[in-house]
Write a protein that holds these residues in place. Structure first.
Motif, PDB file in Angstrom:
ATOM      1  N   TRP A  67      29.822  30.648  39.521  1.00  0.00           N
ATOM      2  CA  TRP A  67      30.212  29.677  38.321  1.00  0.00           C
ATOM      3  C   TRP A  67      31.574  30.204  37.722  1.00  0.00           C
ATOM      4  O   TRP A  67      32.190  29.380  37.583  1.00  0.00           O
ATOM      5  N   ILE A  68      31.570  31.567  37.789  1.00  0.00           N
ATOM      6  CA  ILE A  68      33.045  31.940  37.376  1.00  0.00           C
ATOM      7  C   ILE A  68      34.078  31.621  38.305  1.00  0.00           C
ATOM      8  O   ILE A  68      35.083  31.349  37.613  1.00  0.00           O
ATOM      9  N   ALA A  69      34.036  31.902  39.452  1.00  0.00           N
ATOM     10  CA  ALA A  69      35.166  31.283  40.500  1.00  0.00           C
ATOM     11  C   ALA A  69      35.354  29.881  40.237  1.00  0.00           C
ATOM     12  O   ALA A  69      36.233  29.496  40.239  1.00  0.00           O
ATOM     13  N   MET A  87      47.803  29.177  32.005  1.00  0.00           N
ATOM     14  CA  MET A  87      46.794  28.615  32.633  1.00  0.00           C
ATOM     15  C   MET A  87      46.406  29.416  34.138  1.00  0.00           C
ATOM     16  O   MET A  87      45.355  29.755  34.595  1.00  0.00           O
ATOM     17  N   ILE A  88      47.588  29.516  34.549  1.00  0.00           N
ATOM     18  CA  ILE A  88      47.478  30.378  36.022  1.00  0.00           C
ATOM     19  C   ILE A  88      46.902  31.675  35.753  1.00  0.00           C
ATOM     20  O   ILE A  88      46.014  32.381  36.616  1.00  0.00           O
ATOM     21  N   GLN A  89      47.379  32.319  34.762  1.00  0.00           N
ATOM     22  CA  GLN A  89      46.617  33.941  34.337  1.00  0.00           C
ATOM     23  C   GLN A  89      45.235  33.694  34.007  1.00  0.00           C
ATOM     24  O   GLN A  89      44.462  34.470  34.229  1.00  0.00           O
ATOM     25  N   ASP A  90      44.875  32.367  33.426  1.00  0.00           N
ATOM     26  CA  ASP A  90      43.431  32.225  32.927  1.00  0.00           C
ATOM     27  C   ASP A  90      42.706  32.129  34.454  1.00  0.00           C
ATOM     28  O   ASP A  90      41.706  32.784  34.360  1.00  0.00           O
ATOM     29  N   VAL A  91      43.191  31.258  35.360  1.00  0.00           N
ATOM     30  CA  VAL A  91      42.558  31.020  36.588  1.00  0.00           C
ATOM     31  C   VAL A  91      42.393  32.464  37.358  1.00  0.00           C
ATOM     32  O   VAL A  91      41.266  32.788  37.833  1.00  0.00           O
ATOM     33  N   ILE A  92      43.463  33.270  37.249  1.00  0.00           N
ATOM     34  CA  ILE A  92      43.412  34.689  38.015  1.00  0.00           C
ATOM     35  C   ILE A  92      42.320  35.655  37.464  1.00  0.00           C
ATOM     36  O   ILE A  92      41.600  36.048  38.079  1.00  0.00           O
ATOM     37  N   SER A  93      42.273  35.476  36.084  1.00  0.00           N
ATOM     38  CA  SER A  93      41.116  36.359  35.398  1.00  0.00           C
ATOM     39  C   SER A  93      39.654  35.863  35.883  1.00  0.00           C
ATOM     40  O   SER A  93      39.012  36.718  35.937  1.00  0.00           O
ATOM     41  N   HIS A  94      39.771  34.618  35.876  1.00  0.00           N
ATOM     42  CA  HIS A  94      38.191  34.079  36.352  1.00  0.00           C
ATOM     43  C   HIS A  94      37.829  34.516  37.662  1.00  0.00           C
ATOM     44  O   HIS A  94      36.842  34.978  38.148  1.00  0.00           O
ATOM     45  N   PHE A  95      38.895  34.581  38.615  1.00  0.00           N
ATOM     46  CA  PHE A  95      38.772  35.006  40.082  1.00  0.00           C
ATOM     47  C   PHE A  95      38.454  36.316  40.182  1.00  0.00           C
ATOM     48  O   PHE A  95      37.552  36.823  41.012  1.00  0.00           O
ATOM     49  N   GLU A  96      39.289  37.031  39.479  1.00  0.00           N
ATOM     50  CA  GLU A  96      39.041  38.761  39.294  1.00  0.00           C
ATOM     51  C   GLU A  96      37.721  38.977  38.723  1.00  0.00           C
ATOM     52  O   GLU A  96      36.975  39.971  39.299  1.00  0.00           O
ATOM     53  N   LYS A  97      37.213  38.287  37.581  1.00  0.00           N
ATOM     54  CA  LYS A  97      36.063  38.539  37.270  1.00  0.00           C
ATOM     55  C   LYS A  97      34.866  38.204  38.208  1.00  0.00           C
ATOM     56  O   LYS A  97      34.024  39.023  38.102  1.00  0.00           O
ATOM     57  N   ALA A  98      34.945  37.056  38.960  1.00  0.00           N
ATOM     58  CA  ALA A  98      33.877  36.653  39.820  1.00  0.00           C
ATOM     59  C   ALA A  98      33.854  37.671  40.925  1.00  0.00           C
ATOM     60  O   ALA A  98      32.754  38.194  41.367  1.00  0.00           O
ATOM     61  N   GLU A 100      34.870  40.961  40.619  1.00  0.00           N
ATOM     62  CA  GLU A 100      34.317  42.040  40.069  1.00  0.00           C
ATOM     63  C   GLU A 100      32.482  41.938  40.024  1.00  0.00           C
ATOM     64  O   GLU A 100      31.931  43.113  40.079  1.00  0.00           O
ATOM     65  N   LEU A 101      32.144  40.967  39.870  1.00  0.00           N
ATOM     66  CA  LEU A 101      30.685  40.784  39.762  1.00  0.00           C
ATOM     67  C   LEU A 101      29.890  40.485  40.959  1.00  0.00           C
ATOM     68  O   LEU A 101      28.850  40.145  41.034  1.00  0.00           O
ATOM     69  N   GLY A 102      30.971  40.709  42.041  1.00  0.00           N
ATOM     70  CA  GLY A 102      30.231  40.664  43.509  1.00  0.00           C
ATOM     71  C   GLY A 102      30.382  39.095  44.230  1.00  0.00           C
ATOM     72  O   GLY A 102      30.010  39.202  45.464  1.00  0.00           O
ATOM     73  N   ASN A 103      31.163  38.566  43.785  1.00  0.00           N
ATOM     74  CA  ASN A 103      31.393  37.261  44.554  1.00  0.00           C
ATOM     75  C   ASN A 103      32.543  37.420  45.681  1.00  0.00           C
ATOM     76  O   ASN A 103      33.573  37.782  45.013  1.00  0.00           O
ATOM     77  N   ASP A 104      32.291  37.250  46.734  1.00  0.00           N
ATOM     78  CA  ASP A 104      33.178  37.513  47.768  1.00  0.00           C
ATOM     79  C   ASP A 104      33.036  36.337  48.741  1.00  0.00           C
ATOM     80  O   ASP A 104      33.812  36.498  50.005  1.00  0.00           O
ATOM     81  N   SER A 106      34.186  33.553  50.831  1.00  0.00           N
ATOM     82  CA  SER A 106      35.733  33.093  51.410  1.00  0.00           C
ATOM     83  C   SER A 106      36.471  31.872  50.818  1.00  0.00           C
ATOM     84  O   SER A 106      37.754  32.006  50.725  1.00  0.00           O
ATOM     85  N   ILE A 107      35.600  31.034  50.359  1.00  0.00           N
ATOM     86  CA  ILE A 107      36.346  29.888  49.931  1.00  0.00           C
ATOM     87  C   ILE A 107      36.996  29.997  48.608  1.00  0.00           C
ATOM     88  O   ILE A 107      38.147  29.807  48.379  1.00  0.00           O
ATOM     89  N   TYR A 108      36.451  30.909  47.768  1.00  0.00           N
ATOM     90  CA  TYR A 108      37.157  31.331  46.447  1.00  0.00           C
ATOM     91  C   TYR A 108      38.228  32.194  46.695  1.00  0.00           C
ATOM     92  O   TYR A 108      39.281  32.365  46.035  1.00  0.00           O
ATOM     93  N   LEU A 109      38.094  33.345  47.751  1.00  0.00           N
ATOM     94  CA  LEU A 109      39.262  34.404  48.189  1.00  0.00           C
ATOM     95  C   LEU A 109      40.247  33.513  48.649  1.00  0.00           C
ATOM     96  O   LEU A 109      41.402  33.969  48.236  1.00  0.00           O
ATOM     97  N   ASN A 110      39.963  32.614  49.371  1.00  0.00           N
ATOM     98  CA  ASN A 110      40.919  31.987  49.810  1.00  0.00           C
ATOM     99  C   ASN A 110      41.872  31.030  48.618  1.00  0.00           C
ATOM    100  O   ASN A 110      43.178  31.174  48.529  1.00  0.00           O
ATOM    101  N   TYR A 111      41.011  30.486  47.833  1.00  0.00           N
ATOM    102  CA  TYR A 111      41.674  29.704  46.773  1.00  0.00           C
ATOM    103  C   TYR A 111      42.688  30.628  45.816  1.00  0.00           C
ATOM    104  O   TYR A 111      43.618  30.434  45.508  1.00  0.00           O
TER     105      TYR A 111
END
Length: 172
Positions: A67-69, A87-98, A100-104, A106-111
């Motif tokens: 959900w964070i991703a 906005m881009i930095q906000d997006v990046i921080s959400h992906f980094e947090k996701a 970090e919390l174990g979401n890997d 591939s859909i989110y990794l590619n995005y």
């Protein structure tokens, strides 16, 4: 009125069968028992602001890092200015947090990787992230296209060309 899951499922199925997604959305907004389905309908109908209103609630229900991703995706998709640096930095921080919390996933990794590449935030890191997505789905043409874009941005045009040639041969 019954709140029985089987009735709810049949009602939603009827809306979907009739291709009445607006009706399904209105029903689910009133019912509020299947916000996961409502969320998917919002996304399908590109109602990103409404989806953003639900994503935190969905995260609080199950603490799933996806959900964070998803929120990162929605922030980007809902933005009127796709080049807004904040906005881009906000997006990046959400992906980094996701991640970090174990979401890997591939859909989110590619995005995430594509965003890093396309917005020229960190092309090398974006390539690495997309290569990780390709470990999960080595033949995914979207991911190969993203990787080719990264190689192109890095001026590795021979690598980019080989990947895009494969994409075109397989996808047309």
């Amino acid at each position: 009125q019954d709140n029985d899951e089987q009735y709810l499922t049949k009602i939603i199925d009827a809306y979907i069968y009739k291709r009445d997604l607006d009706g399904a959305i209105v029903f689910l907004e009133a019912d509020q028992s299947r916000n996961d389905i409502l969320y998917e309908l919002y996304k399908r109908e590109k109602q990103f602001a409404k989806a953003l209103g639900l994503v935190d609630e969905l995260y609080n229900e199950d603490k799933d890092a996806k959900w964070i991703a998803e929120k990162g995706v929605l922030i980007f998709e809902n933005s009127k200015d796709k080049n807004d640096k904040k906005m881009i930095q906000d997006v990046i921080s959400h992906f980094e947090k996701a991640i970090e919390l174990g979401n890997d996933d591939s859909i989110y990794l590619n995005y995430y990787g594509y965003t890093l590449i396309d917005k020229e935030v960190d092309v090398k890191k974006g390539i690495d992230i997309i290569e990780n997505a390709l470990i999960q789905q080595p033949d995914n043409m979207y991911y190969l296209d993203s990787l080719a874009w990264g190689y192109y941005k890095e001026r590795q045009c021979d690598k980019a060309y080989k990947l895009m040639k494969r994409v075109v041969e397989e996808e047309g």
